[in-house]
Design a protein around this motif. Structure first.
Motif, short mmCIF file in Angstrom:
data_model
loop_
_atom_site.label_atom_id
_atom_site.label_comp_id
_atom_site.label_asym_id
_atom_site.label_seq_id
_atom_site.Cartn_x
_atom_site.Cartn_y
_atom_site.Cartn_z
N GLU A 130 0.24 -39.04 -8.30
CA GLU A 130 2.18 -38.34 -8.62
C GLU A 130 3.29 -38.88 -7.69
N LYS A 134 4.14 -41.73 -9.89
CA LYS A 134 5.18 -40.77 -11.19
C LYS A 134 5.86 -40.89 -10.68
N ALA A 135 6.13 -39.93 -9.20
CA ALA A 135 7.66 -39.75 -8.59
C ALA A 135 8.46 -41.03 -8.43
N GLY A 157 9.49 -41.99 -11.76
CA GLY A 157 10.14 -41.64 -12.42
C GLY A 157 11.51 -41.50 -11.93
N ARG A 158 12.13 -41.78 -10.06
CA ARG A 158 13.19 -42.10 -9.77
C ARG A 158 14.06 -42.85 -9.94
N LEU A 200 13.31 -44.77 -12.81
CA LEU A 200 13.26 -44.37 -15.11
C LEU A 200 14.96 -43.92 -14.81
N ALA A 201 14.82 -42.85 -13.99
CA ALA A 201 16.35 -42.27 -14.22
C ALA A 201 17.34 -42.00 -13.54
N LYS A 259 17.72 -45.81 -15.21
CA LYS A 259 18.40 -47.16 -15.24
C LYS A 259 18.96 -47.66 -16.44
N GLY A 290 10.34 -47.16 -19.86
CA GLY A 290 8.72 -46.90 -18.52
C GLY A 290 8.61 -47.79 -16.97
#
Length: 375
Positions: A253, A256-257, A260-261, A263-264, A266, A295
């Protein structure tokens, strides 16, 4: 011709010699078994020992040599015991230079791995017991028994972390051997750890690390705890895998978090210093098409937080986090961004390698507060 009677005193001598011979054989076999166990441990890995040499590290051998070589550790331990946990220094306290490091044996042809002589004195006693001096990680481990020897090196070695500091000012990752930090519940961001998260495994099982990794092991000098060791104290229902299963979920988790931050953001990743894992070489000013990033995976490069950028077509690029920049040379993530502190926490727990067993409560609370901070 009659038989001659052997004097009792001679029999005593013969029996004593046989006893000594038998004892010597047993001792030799025991020593050979210990050496065979040690050879399977990370302490024996020559590739890690090479990190301690002036040929590979130059002046930085004063850093790596502390815990990656017998000679470096034995020179550094008295220095730490005297209150200086920093890099290896000369006897007068000045920074160690290349000739001095070479004189200690931190050279390609002289360096030795962490052998018996690193941890033990000539009468087989451990060199550090009970409590540790101030560690490179910025804290003392008090009342940890024989495990104090292990903790002298098995800590993050990057100084103390102030849990609520808004900007660490660096992208550093903790050293991978961060077991002492986790056992003592130290050195994470977002969680007000204080002295509230010390693991019972550090203080209430006798000798902390040594109890599970040596005393309860069938191969004590391989230093790998048995998979059933938890059951020895907690009962048959409590296994290593049972504790680790929950940790795997929590760590996934968190990764992933963080990913994800990244990737957001990018669209702001346009230029990187690309690192090649095969050659260990950097290529500065490597252009990146943000649209091609599909990714992100977390990794570590030379002591720094880093990422693997997965691209379309199965390609990938590696870069330290601080080297992700836009076309104007501005970092994608400033050191004050929560993702940097979250990354430190992730790598600290990952570098502990116990997957939750050393300090389950500390793992859980660190991950949950870090997830809250990222939200």
């Amino acid at each position: 011709m009659g038989s001659r009677r052997v004097p009792g005193s001679l029999w005593t001598v013969v029996l004593a010699m046989l006893l000594l011979l038998g004892t010597g054989v047993v001792a030799a076999r025991a020593q050979a078994d210990i050496r065979a166990q040690w050879a399977k441990s990370a302490h024996a890995k020559r590739e890690l020992t090479a990190e301690a040499t002036v040929e590979v590290r130059g002046p930085a051998a004063a850093h790596c040599g502390r815990c990656h070589s017998e000679q470096g550790f034995r020179a550094w331990l008295p220095q730490m015991q005297a209150g200086n946990p920093g890099l290896i220094a000369k006897p007068d306290g000045s920074p160690a230079d290349l000739p001095y490091l070479a004189s200690l044996g931190l050279t390609r042809f002289s360096v030795r791995p962490i052998t018996c002589n690193a941890c033990h004195t000539t009468d087989f006693k451990l060199r550090q017991v009970g409590s540790t001096p101030l560690l490179p990680a910025g804290f003392r481990a008090i009342g940890v028994g024989l495990g104090a020897q292990c903790m002298t090196c098995h800590n993050s070695r990057n100084g103390a972390i102030t849990w609520n500091r808004p900007d660490p000012g660096r992208y550093q990752a903790p050293h991978v051997a961060s077991q002492a930090d986790v056992l003592m519940g130290k050195n994470v961001y977002f969680l007000d750890y204080g002295n509230n998260f010390i693991s019972p495994h550090a203080t209430f099982i006798g000798d902390s690390c040594v109890t599970c990794h040596v005393r309860m092991s069938k191969a004590p000098h391989a230093f790998a705890a048995e998979t059933t060791v938890c059951s020895r104290c907690h009962g048959a229902d409590v296994t290593a895998s049972r504790v680790q299963e929950t940790t795997h979920t929590l760590m996934a988790e968190l990764e992933k978090a963080i990913a994800g931050r990244i990737l957001a953001a990018k669209e702001r990743i346009q230029v990187i210093t690309s690192w090649d894992p095969k050659t260990d070489k950097d290529t500065p000013n490597t252009a990146v098409d943000p649209a091609a990033i599909v990714g992100v995976e977390l990794t570590e490069i030379h002591g720094q937080q880093a990422v693997k950028l997965n691209l379309t077509g199965g390609r990938a690029l590696y870069s330290q986090l601080g080297n992700l920049k836009d076309n104007a040379g501005r970092p994608t993530f400033a050191t004050s961004d929560p993702v940097v502190r979250a990354g430190w926490n992730y790598f600290l727990l990952h570098g502990d390698s116990s997957e939750g067993i050393h300090n389950p409560r500390f793992y859980r609370q660190t991950i949950l507060t870090t997830l809250d901070a990222l939200r």
